[in-house]
Each structure stands twice: as structure tokens, then as C-alpha cells.
Write an enzyme that holds these catalytic residues in place. Structure first.
Site, mmCIF file in Angstrom:
data_model
loop_
_atom_site.group_PDB
_atom_site.id
_atom_site.type_symbol
_atom_site.label_atom_id
_atom_site.label_comp_id
_atom_site.label_asym_id
_atom_site.label_seq_id
_atom_site.Cartn_x
_atom_site.Cartn_y
_atom_site.Cartn_z
ATOM 1 N N HIS A 80 -9.788 0.487 -5.412
ATOM 2 C CA HIS A 80 -9.182 -0.686 -4.206
ATOM 3 C C HIS A 80 -7.156 -0.241 -5.116
ATOM 4 O O HIS A 80 -7.411 0.106 -5.688
ATOM 5 C CB HIS A 80 -8.613 -2.407 -4.381
ATOM 6 C CG HIS A 80 -9.554 -2.657 -4.479
ATOM 7 N ND1 HIS A 80 -10.059 -2.260 -3.286
ATOM 8 C CD2 HIS A 80 -10.779 -2.832 -4.874
ATOM 9 C CE1 HIS A 80 -11.896 -2.923 -2.829
ATOM 10 N NE2 HIS A 80 -12.254 -3.519 -3.973
ATOM 11 N N ASP B 139 -25.806 -3.598 0.436
ATOM 12 C CA ASP B 139 -26.977 -3.048 0.868
ATOM 13 C C ASP B 139 -27.328 -0.926 0.543
ATOM 14 O O ASP B 139 -28.620 0.014 -0.379
ATOM 15 C CB ASP B 139 -28.273 -3.185 1.736
ATOM 16 C CG ASP B 139 -28.433 -4.600 1.159
ATOM 17 O OD1 ASP B 139 -28.186 -5.171 -0.327
ATOM 18 O OD2 ASP B 139 -28.544 -5.738 2.428
ATOM 19 N N SER C 52 -4.618 -1.975 -4.496
ATOM 20 C CA SER C 52 -3.761 -3.172 -5.048
ATOM 21 C C SER C 52 -4.571 -4.106 -5.989
ATOM 22 O O SER C 52 -5.713 -3.566 -6.209
ATOM 23 C CB SER C 52 -2.940 -3.399 -3.663
ATOM 24 O OG SER C 52 -4.913 -4.657 -3.539
ATOM 25 N N TYR D 136 0.904 -0.979 0.185
ATOM 26 C CA TYR D 136 0.043 -0.216 -0.034
ATOM 27 C C TYR D 136 1.465 0.960 0.426
ATOM 28 O O TYR D 136 0.406 2.571 0.085
ATOM 29 C CB TYR D 136 -0.812 -0.089 1.559
ATOM 30 C CG TYR D 136 -1.604 -1.406 1.228
ATOM 31 C CD1 TYR D 136 -2.955 -1.322 0.083
ATOM 32 C CD2 TYR D 136 -1.807 -2.179 2.389
ATOM 33 C CE1 TYR D 136 -3.798 -2.200 0.508
ATOM 34 C CE2 TYR D 136 -2.672 -3.133 1.703
ATOM 35 C CZ TYR D 136 -3.225 -3.532 1.703
ATOM 36 O OH TYR D 136 -4.759 -4.511 1.232
ATOM 37 N N ARG E 82 -9.712 -11.969 -2.067
ATOM 38 C CA ARG E 82 -9.724 -10.415 -2.813
ATOM 39 C C ARG E 82 -10.214 -10.770 -3.773
ATOM 40 O O ARG E 82 -10.671 -9.425 -4.396
ATOM 41 C CB ARG E 82 -8.585 -9.883 -2.417
ATOM 42 C CG ARG E 82 -8.122 -10.087 -0.572
ATOM 43 C CD ARG E 82 -6.589 -8.932 -0.399
ATOM 44 N NE ARG E 82 -5.915 -9.131 0.221
ATOM 45 C CZ ARG E 82 -5.870 -9.521 1.157
ATOM 46 N NH1 ARG E 82 -7.132 -8.060 1.517
ATOM 47 N NH2 ARG E 82 -5.097 -9.604 2.303
ATOM 48 N N ASN F 13 -13.537 3.147 -0.929
ATOM 49 C CA ASN F 13 -12.258 1.800 -0.901
ATOM 50 C C ASN F 13 -13.162 1.068 0.288
ATOM 51 O O ASN F 13 -12.433 1.789 1.182
ATOM 52 C CB ASN F 13 -10.961 2.434 -0.636
ATOM 53 C CG ASN F 13 -9.610 1.246 0.171
ATOM 54 O OD1 ASN F 13 -10.352 -0.230 -0.686
ATOM 55 N ND2 ASN F 13 -8.666 1.010 -1.182
ATOM 56 N N HIS G 41 -15.259 -7.577 0.233
ATOM 57 C CA HIS G 41 -15.004 -9.262 0.475
ATOM 58 C C HIS G 41 -16.203 -10.249 1.111
ATOM 59 O O HIS G 41 -16.531 -10.398 0.884
ATOM 60 C CB HIS G 41 -13.920 -9.825 0.100
ATOM 61 C CG HIS G 41 -12.883 -8.908 -0.272
ATOM 62 N ND1 HIS G 41 -12.557 -8.434 -1.507
ATOM 63 C CD2 HIS G 41 -11.711 -8.216 0.609
ATOM 64 C CE1 HIS G 41 -11.488 -8.167 -1.693
ATOM 65 N NE2 HIS G 41 -11.380 -7.631 -0.630
HETATM 66 C C1 DQA Z 1 -8.143 -2.708 -0.760
HETATM 67 C C2 DQA Z 1 -8.045 -4.367 -0.591
HETATM 68 C C3 DQA Z 1 -8.481 -5.193 0.233
HETATM 69 O O1 DQA Z 1 -8.191 -6.466 -0.164
HETATM 70 C C4 DQA Z 1 -7.802 -4.861 1.907
HETATM 71 O O2 DQA Z 1 -8.584 -6.363 2.310
HETATM 72 C C5 DQA Z 1 -7.645 -3.989 2.060
HETATM 73 C C6 DQA Z 1 -6.914 -2.494 0.917
HETATM 74 C C7 DQA Z 1 -6.998 -1.888 -1.274
HETATM 75 O O3 DQA Z 1 -6.828 -0.936 -1.642
HETATM 76 O O4 DQA Z 1 -6.044 -2.015 -2.198
HETATM 77 O O5 DQA Z 1 -8.122 -3.211 3.152
HETATM 78 O O6 DQA Z 1 -8.954 -2.436 -0.592
#
Ligand code: DQA
Length: 140
Positions: free
Chosen positions: A99, A86, A101, A22, A110, A73, A79
Site C-alpha cells: 500500500h 483465495d 499510504s 497518493y 482500511r 496493491n 479490505h
Molecule cells: C491503497 C489503500 C487502500 O485502502 C485504498 O483503497 C487504495 C490504495 C494504498 O495504496 O494506499 O485504493 O491500497
């Protein structure tokens, strides 16, 4: 335009947690850049972060009628949170899922998002630039 950028669970730890995934910049650093980016485009932007699922739902509800778009985000809630899905469905303000990543290059759990189907679209894998790309997508 007026945007709301919402970050969910654990995103307050950005810059400290898993820097190889990140990055080393904090959420405040990222948000400061996004504010400057919006200002340059003549847009307004507000920011919200919570680790609590219900608070993220409430902030989404309150955005109705106030914003032209939400950049979301949701972190790991993405997930498995039917509640956030909702909440997105409960408002007419368009939501773009983000996201940092590339979740598809990571663990299989994920690869599933409960949110994408009720979002306008999804942007992932571009680090903190994913947020900027999501903001720009509202102009397309
Ligand atoms: C995330 C990806 C998610 O799987 C993870 O739980 C995060 C960050 C991302 O910004 O890549 O907390 O949302």
C-alpha cells in the site's frame, strides 16, 4: 528474477485522485521507475492493472510458474475480497502486499486486510517507494 506488479481497483487513477494521499505521479510514471529499478538489478518485470476483481484473480492464476514474485496493491479489494485472497492461496508464487499510504493512519475500514495472512509479507506507508521495497524484499 522475474516479477509481476499488479495494481487493483482505482490505482489507474493514481496521480489524479487524492494527490495528498497518493502523490501526483501517474501509475505509468511509477511503473516506468520500477522498470528502470528492475533493469538496474538485472531483473525482469511485467505490469498489470485492473478494476475488475475476477481479472485480478485470473492474472494471479496465470502468474504460476512464470514469476518469482508478485507485488500486489489490490486497492480497496484488500479490505473485502475473499476471491483475491483465495487466488493468492491458489498459487505457489510468493505475493507481497503493498500500500502506498499508511492504511493504519486512515479510516478504520482500511485497518483490515483479507490478504496479508496469505501473503509473504506486507509493505505500506512509503508512497510509491513501497513498490520498490516490496521488490527488494524478494532478495532477503
Ligand atoms: C491503497 C489503500 C487502500 O485502502 C485504498 O483503497 C487504495 C490504495 C494504498 O495504496 O494506499 O485504493 O491500497
Amino acid at each position: 528474477m522475474k516479477f509481476l506488479v499488479i495494481n487493483g481497483v482505482n490505482l489507474n487513477m493514481t496521480g489524479k485522485r487524492e494527490p495528498s494521499v497518493y502523490g501526483v505521479r501517474t501509475l505509468d510514471d511509477i511503473n516506468a521507475d520500477l522498470r528502470a529499478f528492475c533493469l538496474k538489478n538485472g531483473d525482469e518485470v511485467d505490469f498489470y492493472q485492473s478494476n475488475i476483481e475476477g481479472e485480478l484473480c485470473e492474472r494471479t492464476h496465470k502468474a504460476e510458474g512464470e514469476y518469482d514474485g508478485i507485488v500486489l496493491n489490490a486497492g480497496a479489494f484488500t479490505h473485502y475480497s475473499i476471491a483475491i485472497r483465495d487466488a493468492i492461496s491458489s498459487v505457489t508464487v510468493p505475493v507481497v502486499e503493498v500500500h502506498m499510504s499508511n492504511v493504519f493512519a486512515r479510516e478504520e475500514f482500511r485497518h483490515t486486510s483479507l490478504l496479508t495472512a496469505v501473503c509473504k509479507g506486507e509493505i505500506l506507508g512509503f508512497g510509491e517507494n513501497s513498490y520498490k521495497l516490496a521488490l527488494e524484499s524478494f532478495r532477503l
